[in-house]
Design a protein around this motif. Sequence first.
Motif, PDB file in Angstrom:
ATOM      1  N   GLU A  89      14.953  61.886  10.533  1.00  0.00           N
ATOM      2  CA  GLU A  89      14.862  60.436  10.667  1.00  0.00           C
ATOM      3  C   GLU A  89      16.231  59.825  10.928  1.00  0.00           C
ATOM      4  O   GLU A  89      16.367  58.886  11.724  1.00  0.00           O
ATOM      5  CB  GLU A  89      14.252  59.845   9.406  1.00  0.00           C
ATOM      6  CG  GLU A  89      12.784  60.203   9.211  1.00  0.00           C
ATOM      7  CD  GLU A  89      12.230  59.644   7.921  1.00  0.00           C
ATOM      8  OE1 GLU A  89      13.014  58.951   7.220  1.00  0.00           O
ATOM      9  OE2 GLU A  89      11.046  59.879   7.617  1.00  0.00           O
ATOM     10  N   TYR A  90      17.227  60.366  10.247  1.00  0.00           N
ATOM     11  CA  TYR A  90      18.580  59.861  10.475  1.00  0.00           C
ATOM     12  C   TYR A  90      19.034  60.141  11.912  1.00  0.00           C
ATOM     13  O   TYR A  90      19.615  59.268  12.582  1.00  0.00           O
ATOM     14  CB  TYR A  90      19.538  60.501   9.480  1.00  0.00           C
ATOM     15  CG  TYR A  90      20.989  60.161   9.742  1.00  0.00           C
ATOM     16  CD1 TYR A  90      21.494  58.895   9.456  1.00  0.00           C
ATOM     17  CD2 TYR A  90      21.851  61.114  10.291  1.00  0.00           C
ATOM     18  CE1 TYR A  90      22.815  58.585   9.722  1.00  0.00           C
ATOM     19  CE2 TYR A  90      23.174  60.813  10.549  1.00  0.00           C
ATOM     20  CZ  TYR A  90      23.643  59.540  10.256  1.00  0.00           C
ATOM     21  OH  TYR A  90      24.956  59.233  10.522  1.00  0.00           O
ATOM     22  N   LEU A  91      18.770  61.342  12.403  1.00  0.00           N
ATOM     23  CA  LEU A  91      19.153  61.669  13.783  1.00  0.00           C
ATOM     24  C   LEU A  91      18.374  60.823  14.790  1.00  0.00           C
ATOM     25  O   LEU A  91      18.909  60.490  15.860  1.00  0.00           O
ATOM     26  CB  LEU A  91      18.911  63.158  14.046  1.00  0.00           C
ATOM     27  CG  LEU A  91      19.820  64.123  13.276  1.00  0.00           C
ATOM     28  CD1 LEU A  91      19.402  65.566  13.540  1.00  0.00           C
ATOM     29  CD2 LEU A  91      21.279  63.912  13.664  1.00  0.00           C
ATOM     30  N   LEU A  92      17.125  60.485  14.470  1.00  0.00           N
ATOM     31  CA  LEU A  92      16.360  59.610  15.342  1.00  0.00           C
ATOM     32  C   LEU A  92      17.002  58.235  15.435  1.00  0.00           C
ATOM     33  O   LEU A  92      17.053  57.634  16.530  1.00  0.00           O
ATOM     34  CB  LEU A  92      14.918  59.506  14.834  1.00  0.00           C
ATOM     35  CG  LEU A  92      13.984  58.602  15.638  1.00  0.00           C
ATOM     36  CD1 LEU A  92      13.859  59.102  17.080  1.00  0.00           C
ATOM     37  CD2 LEU A  92      12.614  58.526  14.971  1.00  0.00           C
ATOM     38  N   GLU A  93      17.514  57.738  14.289  1.00  0.00           N
ATOM     39  CA  GLU A  93      18.219  56.462  14.330  1.00  0.00           C
ATOM     40  C   GLU A  93      19.490  56.559  15.155  1.00  0.00           C
ATOM     41  O   GLU A  93      19.869  55.611  15.855  1.00  0.00           O
ATOM     42  CB  GLU A  93      18.547  56.015  12.901  1.00  0.00           C
ATOM     43  CG  GLU A  93      17.323  55.619  12.085  1.00  0.00           C
ATOM     44  CD  GLU A  93      17.712  55.148  10.698  1.00  0.00           C
ATOM     45  OE1 GLU A  93      18.932  55.089  10.419  1.00  0.00           O
ATOM     46  OE2 GLU A  93      16.799  54.836   9.913  1.00  0.00           O
ATOM     47  N   VAL A  94      20.139  57.710  15.070  1.00  0.00           N
ATOM     48  CA  VAL A  94      21.342  57.898  15.896  1.00  0.00           C
ATOM     49  C   VAL A  94      20.990  57.837  17.382  1.00  0.00           C
ATOM     50  O   VAL A  94      21.695  57.205  18.187  1.00  0.00           O
ATOM     51  CB  VAL A  94      22.025  59.226  15.533  1.00  0.00           C
ATOM     52  CG1 VAL A  94      23.177  59.523  16.491  1.00  0.00           C
ATOM     53  CG2 VAL A  94      22.528  59.193  14.103  1.00  0.00           C
ATOM     54  N   VAL A  95      19.895  58.502  17.755  1.00  0.00           N
ATOM     55  CA  VAL A  95      19.467  58.486  19.166  1.00  0.00           C
ATOM     56  C   VAL A  95      19.094  57.076  19.587  1.00  0.00           C
ATOM     57  O   VAL A  95      19.441  56.621  20.687  1.00  0.00           O
ATOM     58  CB  VAL A  95      18.294  59.464  19.375  1.00  0.00           C
ATOM     59  CG1 VAL A  95      17.728  59.310  20.775  1.00  0.00           C
ATOM     60  CG2 VAL A  95      18.740  60.885  19.130  1.00  0.00           C
ATOM     61  N   ASN A  96      18.407  56.369  18.707  1.00  0.00           N
ATOM     62  CA  ASN A  96      18.013  54.996  19.053  1.00  0.00           C
ATOM     63  C   ASN A  96      19.225  54.097  19.230  1.00  0.00           C
ATOM     64  O   ASN A  96      19.250  53.227  20.113  1.00  0.00           O
ATOM     65  CB  ASN A  96      17.101  54.433  17.972  1.00  0.00           C
ATOM     66  CG  ASN A  96      15.751  55.136  17.943  1.00  0.00           C
ATOM     67  OD1 ASN A  96      15.312  55.679  18.949  1.00  0.00           O
ATOM     68  ND2 ASN A  96      15.104  55.142  16.784  1.00  0.00           N
ATOM     69  N   SER A  97      20.240  54.313  18.399  1.00  0.00           N
ATOM     70  CA  SER A  97      21.440  53.484  18.527  1.00  0.00           C
ATOM     71  C   SER A  97      22.204  53.781  19.807  1.00  0.00           C
ATOM     72  O   SER A  97      22.778  52.881  20.429  1.00  0.00           O
ATOM     73  CB  SER A  97      22.343  53.694  17.306  1.00  0.00           C
ATOM     74  OG  SER A  97      22.813  55.041  17.254  1.00  0.00           O
ATOM     75  N   THR A  98      22.183  55.037  20.218  1.00  0.00           N
ATOM     76  CA  THR A  98      22.882  55.377  21.466  1.00  0.00           C
ATOM     77  C   THR A  98      22.109  54.927  22.695  1.00  0.00           C
ATOM     78  O   THR A  98      22.714  54.649  23.739  1.00  0.00           O
ATOM     79  CB  THR A  98      23.112  56.896  21.545  1.00  0.00           C
ATOM     80  OG1 THR A  98      21.843  57.565  21.453  1.00  0.00           O
ATOM     81  CG2 THR A  98      24.013  57.351  20.429  1.00  0.00           C
ATOM     82  N   SER A  99      20.776  54.874  22.613  1.00  0.00           N
ATOM     83  CA  SER A  99      19.970  54.451  23.770  1.00  0.00           C
ATOM     84  C   SER A  99      20.024  52.956  23.991  1.00  0.00           C
ATOM     85  O   SER A  99      19.585  52.470  25.037  1.00  0.00           O
ATOM     86  CB  SER A  99      18.514  54.888  23.584  1.00  0.00           C
ATOM     87  OG  SER A  99      17.944  54.247  22.448  1.00  0.00           O
ATOM     88  N   GLU A 100      20.559  52.211  23.004  1.00  0.00           N
ATOM     89  CA  GLU A 100      20.648  50.767  23.202  1.00  0.00           C
ATOM     90  C   GLU A 100      21.649  50.399  24.281  1.00  0.00           C
ATOM     91  O   GLU A 100      21.585  49.315  24.853  1.00  0.00           O
ATOM     92  CB  GLU A 100      21.044  50.103  21.880  1.00  0.00           C
ATOM     93  CG  GLU A 100      19.979  50.209  20.802  1.00  0.00           C
ATOM     94  CD  GLU A 100      20.456  49.643  19.480  1.00  0.00           C
ATOM     95  OE1 GLU A 100      21.650  49.238  19.434  1.00  0.00           O
ATOM     96  OE2 GLU A 100      19.668  49.601  18.524  1.00  0.00           O
ATOM     97  N   ASN A 101      22.579  51.284  24.556  1.00  0.00           N
ATOM     98  CA  ASN A 101      23.581  50.995  25.586  1.00  0.00           C
ATOM     99  C   ASN A 101      23.068  51.228  27.006  1.00  0.00           C
ATOM    100  O   ASN A 101      23.755  50.894  27.968  1.00  0.00           O
ATOM    101  CB  ASN A 101      24.832  51.851  25.349  1.00  0.00           C
ATOM    102  CG  ASN A 101      25.473  51.559  24.000  1.00  0.00           C
ATOM    103  OD1 ASN A 101      25.449  50.418  23.527  1.00  0.00           O
ATOM    104  ND2 ASN A 101      26.046  52.590  23.384  1.00  0.00           N
TER     105      ASN A 101
END
Length: 1428
Positions: A89-101
């Motif tokens: 779940e933490y890594l999913l949040e990391v991916v989501n934060s990077t895809s915002e760019n």
Amino acid sequence: MEGVGFMLAQSVRQQIAPLVMVLATASVEASCQKNSLTFVDLLRPFCSLANVNVPVRTASEQPYRLQEFNMRMFYASEIRQPPEETAEEYLLEVVNSTSENLPAEPEEDVQRKNDFSAALAAADARTPSFQKYVKEFMRTLAFSEHEAVDHPVASIQAVSSSDDHPISRFVELYNAENLPSLIEEGAMDPKLLKLYVLVHDLQEGSVDRANEILLEMRSTFGVNNCRILCINSGSPEADDGSPNSNEDMWSSHSLRPMTPLSASGVDKLDKDPSGRRRGCFITQADVEEVTDFVLDIAVKHIIPTMELRVRTLYQQVAATRKGLKNQLKNLWWRKGKDEVPDVSNGPQYTYTSMESQIRVLADYAFMLRDYELALSNYRLLSSDYKMDKAWKRYAGVQEMIGLSLFMLDQSKRESELCMETAINYYHQKSGLSSAKYATRASLWLTEMHKARGQYREAAVVLFRSSTEEGSLRSALLLEQAAYCFLRTAPPMLRKYGFHLVLAGNQYSNYGQKTLAMFVYQCALKVFGHQGWNYISDHVHFHLGRLCQLLENNAFAVQYFKKVIACSHQSPTNQAKFLSEFLHVIEKSDRMGAVLDLDLPSIDLEHVYVHFEDQRTYASSAAASVPEEIWTSVEEGLVPAADKAVNWLDARTGNAKTVTADYNICVAGEDIGVDVEFSNPLQVALDVSGVSLVCNFTAEGSTEESGQEFSEESTLYTSSSIDHVLPHDGQPGTRSVQDELVLREEAFTLKAGESQVVRLRVKPSRAGLLRVVGVKWVLSKIAHGQRDFAVVGRKSKSRSNKRDEPRPHQRLKFRVLGHMPKLEVSLHEMPGRVNAGEVRRLVLELSNSSAAALKSIKFKTDHPLFLLVGDSGDLDQEFPVCLEVGTDAVRTKDAAAAEEEYSTSGFIFSFPEETVLEGGSTMLWPLWLHARQGGTFALNTVIYYEPDKLSSGLRYRTVRITHSLQVLSSLRVGVEITPSPLRLEQFLLRLDIENDHSAESFWLRQVSCAGNQWSLASLQPPVVENGDESEEADVRAAYLSASVCPSQLLPAGQNLSLFFKLLNVGSGKLTAEEGFTSNIRLGPPSSMEPLIHVGKGPLLSFLLREKVHIKKPELFASLQDQVGGIAKTDKRKTVNTSPVEILHEAGRVDVMLISEQQDGMSMEKRISSVNDSSRIIFNDVCQCSVQGSVPLVWVLEGPRYVKHDFKEDPFCEVSFTLTISNRSNLDAHVTVETFDVKSMPLHSSVSNQEKRVGWFPLTSSAAPGVGESATGLTTTESVSSSAAAAAAGSVSSDKENVCGRTSCGPYMWCNLRSTKISLAAGTSAQVSLCVTTFAPGIYDISRYQISWSLQDKTLETEGSLESKSSMISLEKSSKSTEKTYAAGFTPISDELGGISGPSSKGSGDSARFGTEPGHPYLLTCISSGDDVI
């Protein structure tokens, strides 16, 4: 490592660095939270130390210096491995934060061509995001039980100066409850270096109390391990001393907690509730103090502690494991462990075990950058773990061996093999729980390959690792594998795109729509234009779905639009793609938007334009006839155009504005464009609302602008159809209903079907019109539009250039004002008729416009087939209008017909007073006569002019074409032979053959038309005894005239009829009878009316046929040059020479009238309605009454003679030979007589025949033409014949009536030869005398006539003597000419059919000739005998 692996070495040093455990009180955290930081976050930016220049001495006696040193700081509560679900779940949040760019919307140009630089830019943009993910991913794998790199080296206990009882707080912090779980489990050494830090918040007071507490701490915990740290010396209002005034140094180093937080929780970590930024109370002095603090603990505490621990452990390992004795001991001790079964983690090792001590030694040496020492201990430990079957620990050691070799830059192959070994053992021996460690080893190996430029090998490692992953990580690895293929030399674009597609599919499966769209767009740049249909469809379809899920329907429509025309897909996928596309259209807010659809498929380059300028067409078939055919038909009908400038331009005065590439049309008339629509799918398509897209400029605006309509002119926007459907009241749109009328079409295309649709537009006023394209509605949902791309053919003179399109491909028109338009319909026009059949047609002329028209003319390319009748021909039913007794006003002769064509070319002009008003209709009769078999295209042109000439066209034409199939019916042949009995009488033989395969024909009437000729029956009328009434005479005449055994001629049968042809003279026939003679073929009871062939349409057809025979070149321009389907009549006509030399009075036209039987009897046929009759009219024109012989002669005299041969042995009989010159030249005639040869004594002729005087016509008795009977002179022959006759009369010998001397049966006694001259058209008589010597029947034909014709204009001195020759009666044949009807081919005489024409009749035989005498039987009876 200053080379290619520098970046990887830096990453390894940061990832594998000494870890410091931090324990802090709540007061310390509260002081740090004023800066929106934790105590660890406050220290982390300063843990990367540079230029420390610290000497280090590990196992060797030679020290080395560390210039850089890194530390990692974690809270004690963080030194544990999170659960797998929490980590994911933490890594999913990391991916989501990077895809915002990433861009929120897709690129507008979804079909960009392959751009390598753009692909590299996209790969570089994604690299930092992936590096961040890798860093966080390795963080989730830290603090494992099988590794020591994450074991704390020291602990920092931080207590605030504001805490109560600070000394006791230090003791409480190191409570077992606050320590990591690995210490409790025995995997981690609890004996750590303890550093005591007193944190003082300068915002809460002065530093005096803090110094007091520091002194107490040093007295309790020692001087070296106690430090004070002052923070928050600044204020949030003053930014001058804050290091965070311009940038945030803590954001890049802060680590988010593993426990998932809400968005508000994350914000609390970033900012305090007051909204102040990070480090707002930290001044530059605070920064320097924190830097010195971290540097001090690193240099004075951590590095020396690690150095001491390494030396101590090295000595222990050397004492217990090195040397031969220790190695054998270790081998003997571990020998029994071979039988231990494999387990995932192997046996448990505590921190006190030798294996754990060796691992700590190796890890400390690695962190202190003594890679040689680390490598030797890793290898030593590797064998122990392998023997203990601790595969997870073994794989971890192999991983560290590979990193050590890489850091040493030694044995590249060995480092890669160690990484491969670690990956395999993580996967195969350690179970599913170690799969993440295999991925970590794969990432290390990938970076090694990248550092060495081996991008292809790196991509292979990433792809293999992705197959072992079952999470979102597989998509990330596939994406990075694609970027590795992109960076190979040369770039492997197909593999790059393929792996991007795989990554996009994985992103879609795990709900990462933005990332999936990003990689799909990158793949589309590769596959969009390469022709790889299936993968391109996959990319477009998934991009459409992603846009739909992201509620970006506008872009979803654009992507789905690319896959709806996928003919290569299965029917299921085709229906699926089309359904998705239509569904998105319905959900789109631009429901009426016009799209550039590829479905249905439209042939935009090949269109066919139907327009009418001065040339109009009655049907589409007429429009398809080649223009050169119509040009030949219209010759002489339409006026010639002005060659200087176009006559239309000169007329309108706009020659400057009208260019050559414009078509001309008329306002109010349709313009049709044939467009081919194709369905490439295997599912049916519903297409509706199909119409043209046009631009129109009214004539007024064109004149005002003074410019020509062109592609770039502003006329395009004057009245155009926008790409958005116009709605009521919508601004920016203009209705074209008042200027253009567009007709919409609707149709359904079945699977794989192609259909040509004619789209029509009607301009309502004058101006300039341009057809731009076509629009339609697919399945009543999607609106499509495409522009035409019609180009001309390649120019032969100019390279790479094209000519202007042909007129039927031009899409630009100059619209003229309203003009009259004539619409033509031909009623009762059959598609199939029999040869010779006569039909009455009705020509309907309708003026569909409002303007009147006049000067109507009619012309056809088959004047022998079509004839314009008189208006009165429609007053009676057919065929009553053709019968004798009806009014017929048409009476002309061949000369008049020839003059008609020479003056008008068979152009029929309607009466001058004929004016057809707008909306009115006129009917006019036409006559059709199918004169010969075959398939014909009857092309007809009707010319007319507007009643009031305006600025438009001066005239217009209507072009009509009909295909007519003419079947074979009756073949008719005529043979005319001069009568040997009378000069003015001839014998006519009519040969008829039914060439139809199934139909029977009823012979109705035979007629002749000529200059004073009449037909009669061959036998005289027979009147029954006792019936003297007029009816009896008529019946007897019919009986005698009924030379036909049966009027019905079945299919495949032939028949010959015989008639007498009489020259009745000019006073016998009246003008009303039209010089025709009719014989009804039928019994006396037949009351069928006769068909009038001397007037009306039949006479006109006959006269045209005669003109065609006399001057066939007049019809060549109409028939031969238009390229008709059937060939012209090739039957033999009158020879040229005889036509020149024979009088016109020597010609006669023979006609046969018949009907198609249709299975009816005579009674039913007579009683049936006349309209059902199918009249067959066969004519044989210009039949010569005497063949090729210009002279006619008759031998006149007695037929029976009674003479007493006993009293007088010589019986003299006188004859008169009448000779008539029927030619138009003077004739020199020679008459010669010949005696019969003497009969030999031993002749085979019987005595009875010799006695009665009858001699057969044998070769021995008949000398040849020109041969003398005895070979003597004329006087000698006469005297010898007389003497022989005298001797024969006295003798009573029965063996020879003429005596012993040979003699003939008769002889000519008055002359042997005579010559006479006959002027043209005159007659002469020659007296002849024959002497017989015995009773009998004699053939008085032993004479011949020779002639020579001389033209006075060509006469020369001297006369031409004709050659005379004697032809025997057995071989002689009369020379006659046979003339046949159209299409008749006679059968050979040997087959018993119709006789063929005579081989004579050439020019020489007409001017010079010799003919034998006609047979003439003379019967001599003795006066003493009874006549039987």
